[in-house]
Design an enzyme around this catalytic site. Structure first.
Site, PDB file in Angstrom:
ATOM      1  N   ASP A  35       5.139   5.477  -7.582  1.00 40.24           N
ATOM      2  CA  ASP A  35       5.462   4.373  -6.413  1.00 40.24           C
ATOM      3  C   ASP A  35       6.103   2.827  -7.047  1.00 40.24           C
ATOM      4  OD1 ASP A  35       2.306   5.161  -5.216  1.00 40.24           O
ATOM      5  OD2 ASP A  35       4.280   5.956  -4.003  1.00 40.24           O
ATOM      6  N   ASP A 176       1.818  10.579   3.016  1.00 39.66           N
ATOM      7  CA  ASP A 176       1.494   9.499   1.580  1.00 39.66           C
ATOM      8  C   ASP A 176       0.530   8.558   2.054  1.00 39.66           C
ATOM      9  OD1 ASP A 176       3.166   7.022  -0.310  1.00 39.66           O
ATOM     10  OD2 ASP A 176       1.439   8.057  -0.802  1.00 39.66           O
TER      11      ASP A 176
HETATM   12  C1  DX5 Z   1       0.160   3.290  -1.812  1.00 37.56           C
HETATM   13  C2  DX5 Z   1       1.357   4.655  -2.286  1.00 37.56           C
HETATM   14  C3  DX5 Z   1       0.775   5.888  -2.093  1.00 37.56           C
HETATM   15  C4  DX5 Z   1      -0.545   5.842  -3.260  1.00 37.56           C
HETATM   16  C5  DX5 Z   1      -1.572   7.327  -2.371  1.00 37.56           C
HETATM   17  O1  DX5 Z   1       0.988   2.001  -1.200  1.00 37.56           O
HETATM   18  O2  DX5 Z   1       2.536   4.606  -1.591  1.00 37.56           O
HETATM   19  O3  DX5 Z   1       1.316   6.604  -3.167  1.00 37.56           O
HETATM   20  O4  DX5 Z   1      -0.655   5.964  -4.673  1.00 37.56           O
HETATM   21  O5  DX5 Z   1      -3.012   6.994  -2.860  1.00 37.56           O
HETATM   22  P1  DX5 Z   1      -3.960   8.060  -1.922  1.00 37.56           P
HETATM   23  O6  DX5 Z   1      -4.081   9.015  -2.259  1.00 37.56           O
HETATM   24  O7  DX5 Z   1      -5.100   7.079  -3.068  1.00 37.56           O
HETATM   25  O8  DX5 Z   1      -4.161   6.881  -1.229  1.00 37.56           O
HETATM   26 ZN    ZN Z   2       3.490   6.232  -2.401  1.00 35.32          ZN
END
Ligand code: DX5
Ligand code: ZN
Length: 221
Positions: A35, A176
């Site tokens: 990310d 995601d």
């Molecule tokens: C949030 C990111 C995700 C995040 C997911 O903006 O794009 O990839 O890391 O984390 P969880 O699985 O905890 O929602």
């Molecule tokens: Zn992400």
């Protein structure tokens, strides 16, 4: 298409990233989710472009699944060394010239994905359907890990799956955000192919990463 896993590195142990990557790589995980945030499109900063570039030579089996939550994302492609084998997701909401941005990702030999935030209609994808390799459906608002799933996410996944099937193209549907132990199988049922696993699954506190990856792989296959 078989279910594929993409653990989210921003949820990993920040003080031991090389070890985390090598563990994932040894488990033949398909992708590692990286990310990138610019603190403008989303009010947060996570992994920076030079780290995302540094990851590339460490990976023997896994590929990079780069999620750019930033305006004018093409400005970072060189710094991230975007190339063959990478998935690069750019946000519909963050690009003025999305056709050009997608074309540049493809010209670099990477897979071009459109990411859509929860409030963005699936309909915006139609205009780009011939230029993409996949769609990243955000099931939380971009910017932070650990959020609850947004109301209506399953209907969104289903609608994108229908759009892909109608297109006749072999596009990857990535999900995601809160891809949790108890929801991931339902996301698979609704049509997801690629699962970003973060704090609500493989990076849940106290779990052994190897066991968690094996369990998640079973649930989404
Ligand atoms: C949030 C990111 C995700 C995040 C997911 O903006 O794009 O990839 O890391 O984390 P969880 O699985 O905890 O929602
Ligand atoms: Zn992400």
């Amino acid at each position: 298409m078989r279910g594929m896993l993409s653990p989210s590195l921003m949820c990993a142990d920040m003080l031991n990233l090389q070890r985390e990557l090598e563990t994932l790589d040894s488990l033949s995980v398909d992708y590692v989710h990286l990310d990138f945030m610019d603190n403008k499109f989303v009010p947060n900063i996570t992994l920076d472009a030079s780290l995302i570039k540094a990851v590339k030579p460490v990976l023997k089996n896994m590929k990079r699944d780069i999620h750019i939550m930033a305006y004018a994302p093409q400005q970072y492609f060189e710094r991230m060394d975007i190339g063959e084998g990478d998935i690069v997701s750019v946000h519909y909401e963050a690009c003025d010239d999305l056709h050009d941005v997608l074309a540049e990702i493809s010209a670099r030999g990477a897979k071009a994905f459109i990411a859509i935030s929860p409030d963005t209609s699936v309909d915006v994808i139609y205009e780009y359907i011939a230029e993409i390799d996949g769609i990243l459906v955000m099931t939380v608002y971009p910017g932070f890990a650990g959020q609850p799933i947004v109301e209506g996410s399953f209907e969104k996944i289903k609608a994108v799956r229908e759009l892909i099937d109608k297109s006749g193209r072999e596009l990857i549907l990535e999900v995601d955000g809160h891809v949790s132990w108890d929801l991931c199988a339902k996301m698979r049922e609704y049509g997801a192919d690629l699962f970003v696993a973060g704090s609500s699954s493989v990076y849940q506190k106290g779990l052994d990463l190897g066991d968690a990856v094996k369990k998640m792989t079973e649930l989404i296959k």
